[in-house]
Design a protein around this motif. Sequence first.
Motif, PDB file in Angstrom:
ATOM      1  N   ASP A  69       0.813  -1.209   0.000  1.00  0.00           N
ATOM      2  CA  ASP A  69       0.000   0.000   0.000  1.00  0.00           C
ATOM      3  C   ASP A  69       0.852   1.268   0.000  1.00  0.00           C
ATOM      4  OD1 ASP A  69      -2.673   1.211   0.182  1.00  0.00           O
ATOM      5  OD2 ASP A  69      -2.004   1.892   2.158  1.00  0.00           O
ATOM      6  N   GLU A  70       1.935   1.263   0.771  1.00  0.00           N
ATOM      7  CA  GLU A  70       2.806   2.433   0.850  1.00  0.00           C
ATOM      8  C   GLU A  70       4.261   1.990   0.884  1.00  0.00           C
ATOM      9  OE1 GLU A  70       1.762   4.618   4.307  1.00  0.00           O
ATOM     10  OE2 GLU A  70      -0.266   5.070   3.653  1.00  0.00           O
ATOM     11  N   VAL A  71       5.126   2.807   0.296  1.00  0.00           N
ATOM     12  CA  VAL A  71       6.567   2.587   0.350  1.00  0.00           C
ATOM     13  C   VAL A  71       7.222   3.911   0.707  1.00  0.00           C
ATOM     14  CG1 VAL A  71       8.645   1.953  -0.927  1.00  0.00           C
ATOM     15  CG2 VAL A  71       6.492   0.766  -1.393  1.00  0.00           C
ATOM     16  N   PHE A  72       8.117   3.871   1.695  1.00  0.00           N
ATOM     17  CA  PHE A  72       8.899   5.050   2.047  1.00  0.00           C
ATOM     18  C   PHE A  72      10.358   4.636   2.141  1.00  0.00           C
ATOM     19  CE2 PHE A  72      10.117   8.118   5.693  1.00  0.00           C
ATOM     20  CZ  PHE A  72      10.749   8.961   4.798  1.00  0.00           C
ATOM     21  N   VAL A  73      11.157   5.145   1.206  1.00  0.00           N
ATOM     22  CA  VAL A  73      12.595   4.879   1.224  1.00  0.00           C
ATOM     23  C   VAL A  73      13.250   6.006   2.012  1.00  0.00           C
ATOM     24  CG1 VAL A  73      14.656   4.487  -0.171  1.00  0.00           C
ATOM     25  CG2 VAL A  73      12.421   3.729  -1.009  1.00  0.00           C
ATOM     26  N   ASP A  74      13.500   5.719   3.291  1.00  0.00           N
ATOM     27  CA  ASP A  74      14.037   6.713   4.225  1.00  0.00           C
ATOM     28  C   ASP A  74      15.555   6.655   4.146  1.00  0.00           C
ATOM     29  OD1 ASP A  74      14.394   8.529   6.194  1.00  0.00           O
ATOM     30  OD2 ASP A  74      13.432   7.373   7.798  1.00  0.00           O
ATOM     31  N   VAL A  75      16.150   7.711   3.584  1.00  0.00           N
ATOM     32  CA  VAL A  75      17.576   7.725   3.268  1.00  0.00           C
ATOM     33  C   VAL A  75      18.336   8.560   4.286  1.00  0.00           C
ATOM     34  CG1 VAL A  75      19.316   8.329   1.550  1.00  0.00           C
ATOM     35  CG2 VAL A  75      17.090   7.446   0.818  1.00  0.00           C
ATOM     36  N   GLY A  76      19.421   7.998   4.786  1.00  0.00           N
ATOM     37  CA  GLY A  76      20.348   8.749   5.620  1.00  0.00           C
ATOM     38  C   GLY A  76      21.723   8.741   4.997  1.00  0.00           C
ATOM     39  N   ILE A  77      22.316   9.935   4.807  1.00  0.00           N
ATOM     40  CA  ILE A  77      23.662  10.046   4.248  1.00  0.00           C
ATOM     41  C   ILE A  77      24.625  10.325   5.398  1.00  0.00           C
ATOM     42  CG2 ILE A  77      25.143  11.233   2.590  1.00  0.00           C
ATOM     43  CD1 ILE A  77      22.822   9.745   1.316  1.00  0.00           C
ATOM     44  N   THR A  78      25.613   9.447   5.615  1.00  0.00           N
ATOM     45  CA  THR A  78      26.547   9.611   6.715  1.00  0.00           C
ATOM     46  C   THR A  78      27.674  10.544   6.317  1.00  0.00           C
ATOM     47  OG1 THR A  78      27.984   7.780   6.082  1.00  0.00           O
ATOM     48  CG2 THR A  78      26.037   7.228   7.373  1.00  0.00           C
ATOM     49  N   ASP A  79      28.502  10.905   7.312  1.00  0.00           N
ATOM     50  CA  ASP A  79      29.635  11.782   7.035  1.00  0.00           C
ATOM     51  C   ASP A  79      30.618  11.144   6.068  1.00  0.00           C
ATOM     52  OD1 ASP A  79      28.581  13.672   8.693  1.00  0.00           O
ATOM     53  OD2 ASP A  79      29.746  13.070  10.449  1.00  0.00           O
ATOM     54  N   GLU A  80      30.662   9.829   6.042  1.00  0.00           N
ATOM     55  CA  GLU A  80      31.569   9.126   5.142  1.00  0.00           C
ATOM     56  C   GLU A  80      30.960   8.945   3.752  1.00  0.00           C
ATOM     57  OE1 GLU A  80      30.619   7.846   8.157  1.00  0.00           O
ATOM     58  OE2 GLU A  80      32.393   8.560   9.224  1.00  0.00           O
ATOM     59  N   LEU A  81      29.822   9.587   3.535  1.00  0.00           N
ATOM     60  CA  LEU A  81      29.113   9.506   2.263  1.00  0.00           C
ATOM     61  C   LEU A  81      28.673   8.087   1.943  1.00  0.00           C
ATOM     62  CD1 LEU A  81      30.999  12.045  -0.029  1.00  0.00           C
ATOM     63  CD2 LEU A  81      28.928  12.377   1.327  1.00  0.00           C
TER      64      LEU A  81
END
Length: 820
Positions: A195-207
């Motif tokens: 029903d729903e998709v959420f791609v929750d992205v986190g970019i770290t300091d190391e890229l």
Amino acid sequence: MLQLTQQTLKNWSFRQAGDEDWKPSRKGAETTEIHPDLIENGLIPDPFLDDNEKLVQWVGLKDWEYKVSFTPEASVSKLKVHELVFEGLDTFADVFLNGRKIISTDNMFVHYKADVGKYIKFGEENELRIYFYSAIVKGRELEKKFGWHGCSNGETSRTHVRKAQYHYGWDWGPLLMTCGPYRPIKFVSYDLSIDEVFVDVGITDELNASIDVKTTICGFAADAALQINVLSPSGETVASEKGQELKIGENSTKLYLESPQLWFPHTHGTPALYDFELTIVVDGHVIHSVTKKVGLRSVELIQEPFADQPGASFYFRVNGVPVYSNGSNWIPAHSFQTCLTPKDYTEWLELMVNGNQNMVRIWGGGYFEQDIFYQECDRLGLLVWHDMMFACAQYPGYKEFEESVEKEVICQLKRLRNYCSIALYCGNNEDYQSADRFKLTDETFFGKKRYEKSFPKLVSQYSPAVPYHPGSPWGGSSYKDETAGDIHQWNVWHGTQEKYQDWDKLGGRFVSEFGMEGAPALKTYEECITDPKYRYPQSYMIDHHNKSDVFERRLASYVTENVKMTGSDLDSWIYATQLMQAECLAYAYRCWRREWRGDGKRYSAGALVWQINDCWPCASWAIADFKKRPKLAYYSIKKESAPIVVGFYRTGIKKENGASNSNAKYSIPFNYNTTQYFLDIWGVNGTTSDIKAVFKVDLYHVTTGEKLKSLEDQKVILKANQSTEIFKQYELDTEIPIVAHGTFYDEEGSVLAAGADWPQPLKYLFFPDRKIEKVVKDGSITLSTNKPVKGVEIITENDIYLDDNGFDIFPVTGCEIYIM
């Protein structure tokens, strides 16, 4: 288990409520509205032609009905869940399936869903009928019940109605109150559904990217698995989860990507997109699959105090890189949104990208846009400043209204949260100004709690990777504060109606609105004004196709103040207004971009012109008219927004008794003392690397065309992502009309950028004995001149898009224009 099935309903019929006969809507249309259907059936004239808008006002005062038939296959009955999904109904409606009422709606921005399994006839024809109530009538009833709330543009009852506010008429658009199934309606059957998709992205300091793929599963429990594949922008599988046990409700899958390709706005890198493929599998069979294109990026709104100036910065940082925002405001591109095609959206947004713009602001009086809009912004690398749908009003705060708004915002945040291009959610457009205008207090300004408490909480909950800003304009303590937040600078055109040569005194930390009117192309007027006798500058029809208050005075004032009129015909008037608009807006971009001065000194960080587009054929502040025909201002903004820019600014001081007096204002009437002129010259490097350049400046006598002198060549380093000062207060000869032409060359001698500064106002200049030579070959037009020429426009017989127009030509460089 069987695979999910989905059927989008189409081929509608309609009638005015109370009539016997049904009329066919536009053939094959999945979405539609009442005005296009009435036009299709010859029942009303096209309101975009002549003054036909006046003849169709009765449409918005009536109730209308729509119906459609659909036949689900008999085998679909074996599935457990059967739903009708309504992605947008405009606005007040009762919905009936086979004669049974299944839902009522009151908000065009909310998605509605109805479980209809017990009403559906499988293998047989089903009828869906929708009764749309007049939004004007309903709004007036709500206003009578809950009270009056003030607004600018449109009637006050609009404040109670969760409908695109521009439908009520604006200072650039007509009053056309629509209704209808304006977004798709789908019949969906399934046992299990993503029903729903959420791609929750986190970019770290190391890229590195830490990704949480959150899914909501609907249906009935089964021995099912959720498979996830992640494909890189080049199509390689870079991460996967093959057999995660699936549960009904919320699921979470953690993924990690090393050194991912990050998404950047196109001016600062590549807008790289990954494919996230999600599949439900039962006993080796695919039950449902969904693919989301997602860009991996971080975006921050940086508001840091300055050490040497009042206030704070206001700029966007993407993946750690500060971004100067060159862009435009976006209004709905048609009064009837269902008449827009995906191609329309692509062409509009590509026009922005080709114009060196990297941000578009979705204004709060229109819609949460169609998915294709955000998909194209993701693909093209356009940042999106996104208003919530509130504009220029004091909105109510009663319980039913607030509950509807909360549903709306949650619905849209969840729909949009995978689009990486969205860089900011903003609570409203100019509602703080409206509160000031109507002298509201904290107790009577109901929107204050909504914009400063409710909305930021919802954005944090449902779209945490996107910054939030309470309003536009808004500076924290006051919407008028030029030292913090964003401003709408309307003291050119509106307000005090300042000279546009003074934009340098009218800036702010981020200018999210400013503008100048210009007429559309002659062809656009010819297409919307059918009788040639009305095609002259002061005609009734020309005036009808300009909705701005007192535009006659303001447009004429700015034209006559700055541009020489060479004729009174419509073509001459169009050129004069467009040249004036182009010069006006170029000054603004040039002055404000100079103030992007590097770390700790990013005094001005964005300029979003009002506006890129129109919703109907008219004269307005748009820089491209309704038919996507660029005005000269589009090209002047393109030049000022280029990666490398030559910047000029000329000041003048009246001499007193032969000596310069810095305290004297040279605009004092009847002061005939000599004016001493000075030039500031700088360069802007919008790239992320320092650039070594040689800067050359030639000075010409405007009238004779004679080159007076060349300044000493300057070896400069244009510092990355900022402006670099080159000359400060260079003194010009006093009595000679001088145009300065500057060019940056790279170390190999190729031109990086060129620009010019002309004496103001342009109307005083003469250009005798000019010769322009042209060479036309496949794909380009090459022009050369014997003497400097200002504002050369190329007009083509057909709609051929050029990469430049309204340009200046100098003997040293000439000009090569490419056909796009």
